[in-house]
Design a protein around this motif. Structure first.
Motif, mmCIF file in Angstrom:
data_model
loop_
_atom_site.group_PDB
_atom_site.id
_atom_site.type_symbol
_atom_site.label_atom_id
_atom_site.label_comp_id
_atom_site.label_asym_id
_atom_site.label_seq_id
_atom_site.Cartn_x
_atom_site.Cartn_y
_atom_site.Cartn_z
ATOM 1 N N PHE A 146 0.810 -1.223 0.000
ATOM 2 C CA PHE A 146 0.000 0.000 0.000
ATOM 3 C C PHE A 146 0.846 1.278 0.000
ATOM 4 O O PHE A 146 0.570 2.203 -0.759
ATOM 5 C CB PHE A 146 -0.964 0.020 1.188
ATOM 6 C CG PHE A 146 -1.768 1.286 1.233
ATOM 7 C CD1 PHE A 146 -2.799 1.481 0.334
ATOM 8 C CD2 PHE A 146 -1.470 2.292 2.132
ATOM 9 C CE1 PHE A 146 -3.532 2.651 0.346
ATOM 10 C CE2 PHE A 146 -2.187 3.466 2.157
ATOM 11 C CZ PHE A 146 -3.227 3.641 1.257
ATOM 12 N N TRP A 147 1.853 1.334 0.843
ATOM 13 C CA TRP A 147 2.690 2.541 0.903
ATOM 14 C C TRP A 147 3.288 2.831 -0.480
ATOM 15 O O TRP A 147 3.269 3.958 -0.951
ATOM 16 C CB TRP A 147 3.802 2.398 1.919
ATOM 17 C CG TRP A 147 3.407 2.599 3.344
ATOM 18 C CD1 TRP A 147 2.177 2.410 3.894
ATOM 19 C CD2 TRP A 147 4.259 3.031 4.396
ATOM 20 N NE1 TRP A 147 2.218 2.677 5.235
ATOM 21 C CE2 TRP A 147 3.485 3.069 5.567
ATOM 22 C CE3 TRP A 147 5.598 3.372 4.467
ATOM 23 C CZ2 TRP A 147 4.005 3.446 6.796
ATOM 24 C CZ3 TRP A 147 6.119 3.749 5.695
ATOM 25 C CH2 TRP A 147 5.321 3.785 6.844
ATOM 26 N N GLY A 148 3.827 1.809 -1.090
ATOM 27 C CA GLY A 148 4.435 1.980 -2.417
ATOM 28 C C GLY A 148 3.434 2.442 -3.458
ATOM 29 O O GLY A 148 3.724 3.334 -4.252
ATOM 30 N N ILE A 149 2.242 1.837 -3.451
ATOM 31 C CA ILE A 149 1.203 2.232 -4.412
ATOM 32 C C ILE A 149 0.788 3.680 -4.170
ATOM 33 O O ILE A 149 0.640 4.463 -5.116
ATOM 34 C CB ILE A 149 -0.009 1.281 -4.320
ATOM 35 C CG1 ILE A 149 0.379 -0.109 -4.821
ATOM 36 C CG2 ILE A 149 -1.192 1.823 -5.118
ATOM 37 C CD1 ILE A 149 -0.667 -1.176 -4.547
ATOM 38 N N ALA A 150 0.616 4.064 -2.914
ATOM 39 C CA ALA A 150 0.205 5.437 -2.586
ATOM 40 C C ALA A 150 1.265 6.440 -3.022
ATOM 41 O O ALA A 150 0.949 7.481 -3.606
ATOM 42 C CB ALA A 150 -0.067 5.561 -1.090
ATOM 43 N N VAL A 151 2.520 6.140 -2.766
ATOM 44 C CA VAL A 151 3.600 7.066 -3.108
ATOM 45 C C VAL A 151 3.811 7.128 -4.615
ATOM 46 O O VAL A 151 3.901 8.212 -5.199
ATOM 47 C CB VAL A 151 4.911 6.677 -2.381
ATOM 48 C CG1 VAL A 151 6.084 7.489 -2.886
ATOM 49 C CG2 VAL A 151 4.744 6.830 -0.879
ATOM 50 N N VAL A 152 3.870 5.978 -5.264
ATOM 51 C CA VAL A 152 4.105 5.946 -6.712
ATOM 52 C C VAL A 152 2.970 6.636 -7.465
ATOM 53 O O VAL A 152 3.213 7.397 -8.403
ATOM 54 C CB VAL A 152 4.303 4.495 -7.207
ATOM 55 C CG1 VAL A 152 4.237 4.408 -8.716
ATOM 56 C CG2 VAL A 152 5.634 3.950 -6.706
ATOM 57 N N SER A 153 1.729 6.402 -7.063
ATOM 58 C CA SER A 153 0.612 7.030 -7.768
ATOM 59 C C SER A 153 0.649 8.546 -7.608
ATOM 60 O O SER A 153 0.390 9.288 -8.565
ATOM 61 C CB SER A 153 -0.725 6.458 -7.297
ATOM 62 O OG SER A 153 -0.940 6.711 -5.925
ATOM 63 N N GLU A 154 0.984 9.038 -6.423
ATOM 64 C CA GLU A 154 1.084 10.485 -6.199
ATOM 65 C C GLU A 154 2.225 11.091 -7.010
ATOM 66 O O GLU A 154 2.054 12.124 -7.668
ATOM 67 C CB GLU A 154 1.313 10.768 -4.714
ATOM 68 C CG GLU A 154 1.700 12.182 -4.405
ATOM 69 C CD GLU A 154 0.520 13.099 -4.174
ATOM 70 O OE1 GLU A 154 0.737 14.313 -4.166
ATOM 71 O OE2 GLU A 154 -0.597 12.600 -4.017
ATOM 72 N N VAL A 155 3.391 10.439 -6.994
ATOM 73 C CA VAL A 155 4.545 10.971 -7.722
ATOM 74 C C VAL A 155 4.277 10.924 -9.223
ATOM 75 O O VAL A 155 4.576 11.879 -9.947
ATOM 76 C CB VAL A 155 5.827 10.195 -7.352
ATOM 77 C CG1 VAL A 155 6.981 10.556 -8.265
ATOM 78 C CG2 VAL A 155 6.192 10.468 -5.900
ATOM 79 N N TRP A 156 3.700 9.843 -9.708
ATOM 80 C CA TRP A 156 3.384 9.713 -11.131
ATOM 81 C C TRP A 156 2.420 10.806 -11.572
ATOM 82 O O TRP A 156 2.586 11.404 -12.634
ATOM 83 C CB TRP A 156 2.808 8.331 -11.414
ATOM 84 C CG TRP A 156 2.305 8.152 -12.808
ATOM 85 C CD1 TRP A 156 3.002 8.357 -13.970
ATOM 86 C CD2 TRP A 156 0.999 7.730 -13.194
ATOM 87 N NE1 TRP A 156 2.203 8.088 -15.046
ATOM 88 C CE2 TRP A 156 0.973 7.689 -14.603
ATOM 89 C CE3 TRP A 156 -0.143 7.367 -12.499
ATOM 90 C CZ2 TRP A 156 -0.150 7.314 -15.317
ATOM 91 C CZ3 TRP A 156 -1.260 6.989 -13.209
ATOM 92 C CH2 TRP A 156 -1.260 6.956 -14.599
ATOM 93 N N LYS A 157 1.425 11.086 -10.746
ATOM 94 C CA LYS A 157 0.418 12.085 -11.093
ATOM 95 C C LYS A 157 1.014 13.479 -11.149
ATOM 96 O O LYS A 157 0.653 14.283 -12.002
ATOM 97 C CB LYS A 157 -0.732 12.043 -10.083
ATOM 98 C CG LYS A 157 -1.906 12.949 -10.431
ATOM 99 C CD LYS A 157 -3.015 12.747 -9.444
ATOM 100 C CE LYS A 157 -4.303 13.420 -9.767
ATOM 101 N NZ LYS A 157 -4.273 14.720 -10.345
#
Length: 192
Positions: free
Chosen positions: A146-157
């Motif tokens: 979850f942490w990785g998905i939350a961080v990656v999605s925010e950075v990607w966006k």
């Protein structure tokens, strides 16, 4: 000339403060703001004494730290790399593609992430096809991702949009500084 700005500040910054009182009331949605009985810090005490308080705080602070770390540094690195691209057409295409996710709503982005990370999604299909994994991984069903998905999605966006801001700052650097650095014997990396 100040009146519109002051009016905006009052309406959107100061009037909403009145609504904060519901945190200290036994608020019922059927009552007006001041009509609910006052309970003081009861709900704050309940939250602080809840057994899930520390895991929630750890998740909030941990995810926020990683979002700050990667969401601040990666756009700067990306802007520096993009600034070094000499083909203007390629540079414009990369810049446009990178900042398009900023204009997607979080609902659309969430749908994309769900489709990509599902058991039959793009990422699992690709990893199975190249032989990196034997069977699909349930990224969305496993809390450790979850942490990785939350961080990656925010950075990607936000990567491309933030990079635009840094590119504007880089464009404001006086070219004479680069010429002086070249004369002083600085290489490309030092000038960056």
């Amino acid at each position: 000339m100040l009146l519109p700005g002051i009016a905006w500040m009052v309406v959107f910054c100061y009037l909403p403060i009145y609504g904060l009182q519901i945190a200290f009331q036994d608020y019922k949605i059927t009552h007006t703001l001041g009509a609910s009985p006052w309970v003081g810090l009861k709900y704050f005490a309940r939250f602080l004494n809840d057994p899930l308080f520390w895991p929630v705080m750890k998740n909030t602070l941990g995810i926020s730290f990683y979002k700050l770390l990667f969401g601040f540094t990666l756009p700067i690195v990306f802007a520096l790399l993009l600034n070094e691209v000499r083909n203007p057409r390629f540079k414009k295409v990369v810049q446009t593609v990178s900042y398009l996710p900023h204009f997607l709503s979080w609902v659309v982005l969430g749908g994309i992430m769900i489709n990509w990370l599902s058991d039959v999604g793009f990422i699992n299909t690709f990893l199975v096809a190249i032989g990196a994994i034997e069977k699909p991984i349930s990224y969305l069903a496993n809390p450790r991702y979850f942490w990785g998905i939350a961080v990656v999605s925010e950075v990607w966006k936000e990567l491309g949009w933030s990079a635009i801001i840094y590119l504007a700052a880089i464009a404001g650097i006086d070219p004479a500084l680069y010429e002086a650095a070249t004369i002083d014997g600085a290489g490309r990396l030092r000038m960056i």
